[in-house]
Scaffold this motif. Structure first.
Motif, PDB file in Angstrom:
ATOM      1  N   ALA A  97       0.819  -1.211   0.000  1.00 25.81           N
ATOM      2  CA  ALA A  97       0.000   0.000   0.000  1.00 25.81           C
ATOM      3  C   ALA A  97       0.855   1.265   0.000  1.00 25.81           C
ATOM      4  O   ALA A  97       0.536   2.252  -0.652  1.00 25.81           O
ATOM      5  CB  ALA A  97      -0.941  -0.002   1.207  1.00 25.81           C
ATOM      6  N   ALA A  98       1.963   1.224   0.720  1.00 28.53           N
ATOM      7  CA  ALA A  98       2.808   2.421   0.865  1.00 28.53           C
ATOM      8  C   ALA A  98       3.680   2.698  -0.347  1.00 28.53           C
ATOM      9  O   ALA A  98       3.840   3.860  -0.750  1.00 28.53           O
ATOM     10  CB  ALA A  98       3.686   2.296   2.117  1.00 28.53           C
ATOM     11  N   VAL A  99       4.269   1.648  -0.939  1.00 25.34           N
ATOM     12  CA  VAL A  99       5.262   1.885  -2.004  1.00 25.34           C
ATOM     13  C   VAL A  99       5.004   1.102  -3.289  1.00 25.34           C
ATOM     14  O   VAL A  99       5.790   1.181  -4.228  1.00 25.34           O
ATOM     15  CB  VAL A  99       6.706   1.630  -1.507  1.00 25.34           C
ATOM     16  N   GLY A 100       3.933   0.315  -3.333  1.00 26.89           N
ATOM     17  CA  GLY A 100       3.588  -0.362  -4.566  1.00 26.89           C
ATOM     18  C   GLY A 100       4.243  -1.707  -4.797  1.00 26.89           C
ATOM     19  O   GLY A 100       4.199  -2.239  -5.898  1.00 26.89           O
ATOM     20  N   THR A 101       4.856  -2.273  -3.769  1.00 26.09           N
ATOM     21  CA  THR A 101       5.429  -3.611  -3.861  1.00 26.09           C
ATOM     22  C   THR A 101       5.288  -4.295  -2.501  1.00 26.09           C
ATOM     23  O   THR A 101       5.468  -3.645  -1.470  1.00 26.09           O
ATOM     24  CB  THR A 101       6.913  -3.594  -4.300  1.00 26.09           C
ATOM     25  N   PRO A 102       4.976  -5.581  -2.488  1.00 26.86           N
ATOM     26  CA  PRO A 102       4.801  -6.270  -1.211  1.00 26.86           C
ATOM     27  C   PRO A 102       6.099  -6.636  -0.505  1.00 26.86           C
ATOM     28  O   PRO A 102       6.075  -7.143   0.602  1.00 26.86           O
ATOM     29  CB  PRO A 102       4.010  -7.520  -1.588  1.00 26.86           C
ATOM     30  N   SER A 103       7.230  -6.384  -1.144  1.00 19.71           N
ATOM     31  CA  SER A 103       8.517  -6.650  -0.507  1.00 19.71           C
ATOM     32  C   SER A 103       9.542  -5.664  -1.024  1.00 19.71           C
ATOM     33  O   SER A 103       9.655  -5.461  -2.234  1.00 19.71           O
ATOM     34  CB  SER A 103       9.001  -8.070  -0.810  1.00 19.71           C
ATOM     35  N   VAL A 104      10.286  -5.068  -0.107  1.00 20.79           N
ATOM     36  CA  VAL A 104      11.397  -4.211  -0.508  1.00 20.79           C
ATOM     37  C   VAL A 104      12.708  -4.894  -0.133  1.00 20.79           C
ATOM     38  O   VAL A 104      13.521  -5.215  -0.994  1.00 20.79           O
ATOM     39  CB  VAL A 104      11.309  -2.799   0.107  1.00 20.79           C
ATOM     40  N   ALA A 105      12.940  -5.145   1.139  1.00 16.25           N
ATOM     41  CA  ALA A 105      14.243  -5.650   1.599  1.00 16.25           C
ATOM     42  C   ALA A 105      14.597  -7.004   0.987  1.00 16.25           C
ATOM     43  O   ALA A 105      15.673  -7.165   0.416  1.00 16.25           O
ATOM     44  CB  ALA A 105      14.287  -5.724   3.122  1.00 16.25           C
TER      45      ALA A 105
END
Length: 137
Positions: A97-105
């Protein structure tokens, strides 16, 4: 060390000899460099860091750039679309919801390196994951 969901992590000796780590970061805007460095070191110890990897809009944050300078390593940036295409074990509706991907790290660590050697771990609100990379990759 355990992950945020209580799973036991492998010891740093599990990384291949002569390899460095690609450290994936999930940070909020405005996170300062000192906090990032402390979180990274809490997860990977004194392991050699080949790069920090994160979402493109976080890669230009002063805290991320400052942490990279302190750790003497480059930053690799990936778009939300690139990160969203990576199959990961831990997915976050909040990150999606915040950045458009369910995983960053985790996704960034995998894109920047090879095999995941540190699952998603949350330290002081900073999400860290790490993969092994061969030197000069």
């Amino acid at each position: 060390m355990t992950t945020s969901d209580g799973e036991q992590q492998p010891v740093m000796g599990d990384t291949p000899s002569g390899s460095a780590l690609a450290v994936g970061l999930g940070v909020r805007p405005g996170t300062d460099a000192g906090r990032i460095v402390r979180a990274v070191r809490a997860v990977v110890g004194d392991a050699t860091i080949g790069c920090l990897a994160t979402l493109d809009r976080r890669a230009i944050e002063p805290g991320v750039l400052g942490a990279a300078a302190i750790l003497d390593t480059p930053v690799k940036a990936f778009t939300a679309e690139q990160l969203a295409d990576v199959g990961v074990r831990h997915r976050s509706d909040r990150a999606s919801a915040a950045v458009g991907t369910p995983s960053v790290a985790e996704a960034a660590a995998l894109l920047a390196g090879g095999e995941l050697v540190r699952d998603r771990t949350i330290i002081d609100g900073i999400v860290i994951a790490a993969s092994s990379v061969l030197p000069h990759s």
